[in-house]
Scaffold this active site. Sequence first.
Site, PDB file in Angstrom:
ATOM      1  N   GLY A  58      -1.757 -58.430  -5.164  1.00 18.45           N
ATOM      2  CA  GLY A  58      -1.932 -58.221  -3.678  1.00 18.45           C
ATOM      3  C   GLY A  58      -1.339 -59.003  -2.888  1.00 18.45           C
ATOM      4  N   TRP A  60       1.702 -60.128  -2.003  1.00 13.99           N
ATOM      5  CA  TRP A  60       2.834 -59.589  -1.053  1.00 13.99           C
ATOM      6  C   TRP A  60       2.305 -58.570   0.030  1.00 13.99           C
ATOM      7  CZ3 TRP A  60       8.377 -57.936  -2.769  1.00 13.99           C
ATOM      8  CH2 TRP A  60       9.182 -59.002  -3.173  1.00 13.99           C
ATOM      9  N   ASP A  78       0.137 -49.871  -7.954  1.00 16.86           N
ATOM     10  CA  ASP A  78       0.268 -50.716  -9.140  1.00 16.86           C
ATOM     11  C   ASP A  78      -0.460 -49.842 -10.238  1.00 16.86           C
ATOM     12  OD1 ASP A  78       1.212 -53.952  -9.639  1.00 16.86           O
ATOM     13  OD2 ASP A  78      -0.030 -53.299 -11.345  1.00 16.86           O
ATOM     14  N   ASP A  96       1.499 -45.274 -11.846  1.00 12.23           N
ATOM     15  CA  ASP A  96       2.633 -45.588 -12.123  1.00 12.23           C
ATOM     16  C   ASP A  96       3.880 -44.956 -11.267  1.00 12.23           C
ATOM     17  OD1 ASP A  96       5.242 -45.560 -13.316  1.00 12.23           O
ATOM     18  OD2 ASP A  96       4.361 -45.059 -15.309  1.00 12.23           O
ATOM     19  N   ASP A 123       8.191 -55.925  -6.150  1.00 15.57           N
ATOM     20  CA  ASP A 123       8.122 -57.073  -7.100  1.00 15.57           C
ATOM     21  C   ASP A 123       7.705 -56.787  -8.389  1.00 15.57           C
ATOM     22  OD1 ASP A 123       8.397 -59.880  -7.155  1.00 15.57           O
ATOM     23  OD2 ASP A 123       6.220 -60.283  -6.688  1.00 15.57           O
ATOM     24  N   LYS A 163      12.999 -56.901  -6.626  1.00 15.81           N
ATOM     25  CA  LYS A 163      12.907 -57.853  -7.485  1.00 15.81           C
ATOM     26  C   LYS A 163      13.828 -57.547  -8.616  1.00 15.81           C
ATOM     27  CE  LYS A 163       9.769 -59.473 -10.335  1.00 15.81           C
ATOM     28  NZ  LYS A 163       8.348 -59.904 -10.553  1.00 15.81           N
TER      29      LYS A 163
HETATM   30  C1  LIG Z   1       4.939 -59.883 -10.461  1.00 13.17           C
HETATM   31  S1  LIG Z   1       3.796 -58.727 -10.224  1.00 13.17           S
HETATM   32  C2  LIG Z   1       3.700 -58.478  -8.720  1.00 13.17           C
HETATM   33  C3  LIG Z   1       2.746 -59.248  -7.719  1.00 13.17           C
HETATM   34  C4  LIG Z   1       2.688 -58.992  -6.195  1.00 13.17           C
HETATM   35  N1  LIG Z   1       4.014 -58.929  -5.575  1.00 13.17           N
HETATM   36  C5  LIG Z   1       1.875 -60.109  -5.666  1.00 13.17           C
HETATM   37  O1  LIG Z   1       2.235 -60.888  -4.825  1.00 13.17           O
HETATM   38  O2  LIG Z   1       0.588 -59.982  -5.873  1.00 13.17           O
HETATM   39  C6  LIG Z   1       4.502 -57.322 -10.826  1.00 13.17           C
HETATM   40  C7  LIG Z   1       3.613 -55.781 -10.995  1.00 13.17           C
HETATM   41  O3  LIG Z   1       4.365 -54.813 -11.231  1.00 13.17           O
HETATM   42  C8  LIG Z   1       3.553 -53.771 -11.745  1.00 13.17           C
HETATM   43  N2  LIG Z   1       4.258 -52.732 -12.348  1.00 13.17           N
HETATM   44  C9  LIG Z   1       5.383 -52.669 -13.220  1.00 13.17           C
HETATM   45  N3  LIG Z   1       5.794 -51.601 -13.552  1.00 13.17           N
HETATM   46  C10 LIG Z   1       5.058 -50.685 -12.803  1.00 13.17           C
HETATM   47  C11 LIG Z   1       5.225 -49.043 -12.546  1.00 13.17           C
HETATM   48  N4  LIG Z   1       6.129 -48.327 -13.240  1.00 13.17           N
HETATM   49  N5  LIG Z   1       4.242 -48.524 -11.674  1.00 13.17           N
HETATM   50  C12 LIG Z   1       3.487 -49.586 -10.884  1.00 13.17           C
HETATM   51  N6  LIG Z   1       3.168 -50.734 -11.089  1.00 13.17           N
HETATM   52  C13 LIG Z   1       4.289 -51.510 -11.870  1.00 13.17           C
HETATM   53  C14 LIG Z   1       2.875 -54.517 -12.768  1.00 13.17           C
HETATM   54  O4  LIG Z   1       1.726 -53.907 -13.081  1.00 13.17           O
HETATM   55  C15 LIG Z   1       2.600 -55.869 -12.240  1.00 13.17           C
HETATM   56  O5  LIG Z   1       1.209 -55.981 -11.684  1.00 13.17           O
END
Ligand SMILES: C[S@@+](CC[C@H](N)C(=O)[O-])C[C@H]1O[C@@H](n2cnc3c(N)ncnc32)[C@H](O)[C@@H]1O
EC number: 2.1.1.166
Length: 248
Positions: A58, A60, A78, A96, A123, A163
């Site tokens: 969280g 961002w 997420d 998802d 991200d 990203k």
């Molecule tokens: C690097 S983290 C994000 C960090 C966030 N921007 C922050 O500042 O806290 C990447 C996230 O992408 C989520 N993610 C990846 N594929 C996803 C999908 N298909 N649906 C939802 N979330 C997804 C992962 O569960 C992970 O928590």
Amino acid sequence: MGRKSKRWYLQRKRDFYYKLAKKLQYRSRASFKLMQLNEKFNVIKPRKIILDLGCAPGGWMQVAREIVGDDGFVIGVDLQPVKPFGYDNVVAIKGDFTSEETLNKIRELIPNEEKKVDVVISDASPNISGYWDVDHARSIDLVTTALQIATEMLKERGNFVAKVFYGDMIDDYVKLVKKYFEKVYITKPQASRKESAEVYVIAKRYTGKKWEEKDNIKRERKKESDGELLIKKIKSMRNKEVQNKSDQ
Ligand SMILES: C[S@@+](CC[C@H](N)C(=O)[O-])C[C@H]1O[C@@H](n2cnc3c(N)ncnc32)[C@H](O)[C@@H]1O
């Protein structure tokens, strides 16, 4: 700079943002990436509606909330649960974002009749296999879905930030983004580790052009990348076996 001192420098830099996030009570060091991106590209503005794809834990969302203020709205989604923020205008969904069920939940939450947001940020990271080309292909699949969602949910002239792990498909991806946005940039904020393959695509001013079916993720490529991963794993297991035998 020698290899050892370079590692030390990178470590210290990592610690700098990690410590700063702790000190300022941000949920992730990634918060600083969004802050730096926004300082440079001014994609998020006060009173706007933001959709954050792949938002856990969280960090961002916290930064987006600070920028949009009391009169804006932040929706995050997420696979992982996200702890509540204590604001009425910041909501996280567990789901998802590649599934229609989650998209329906997002649509329900958008606080206007036309069901449109001002900015889509992502991200999201795929599960990391450790094989550069496989991770790149998975990342391209995720950002392509994010782009498709942006073209459905963004207001005209809205902005998109995503990203992506760098690799040989990035040029085609940027070309695709340019089809739907007036201005597109690729950048790497200072808070992003130099050794990490991530870069950020910044797309400004959505043209309103509808998503074209032919731009959907190439399923064949996805199968290929999963297949490639399996072959690589088998090869690496065999190499280890050979190594173990020769060590005995
Ligand atoms: C690097 S983290 C994000 C960090 C966030 N921007 C922050 O500042 O806290 C990447 C996230 O992408 C989520 N993610 C990846 N594929 C996803 C999908 N298909 N649906 C939802 N979330 C997804 C992962 O569960 C992970 O928590």
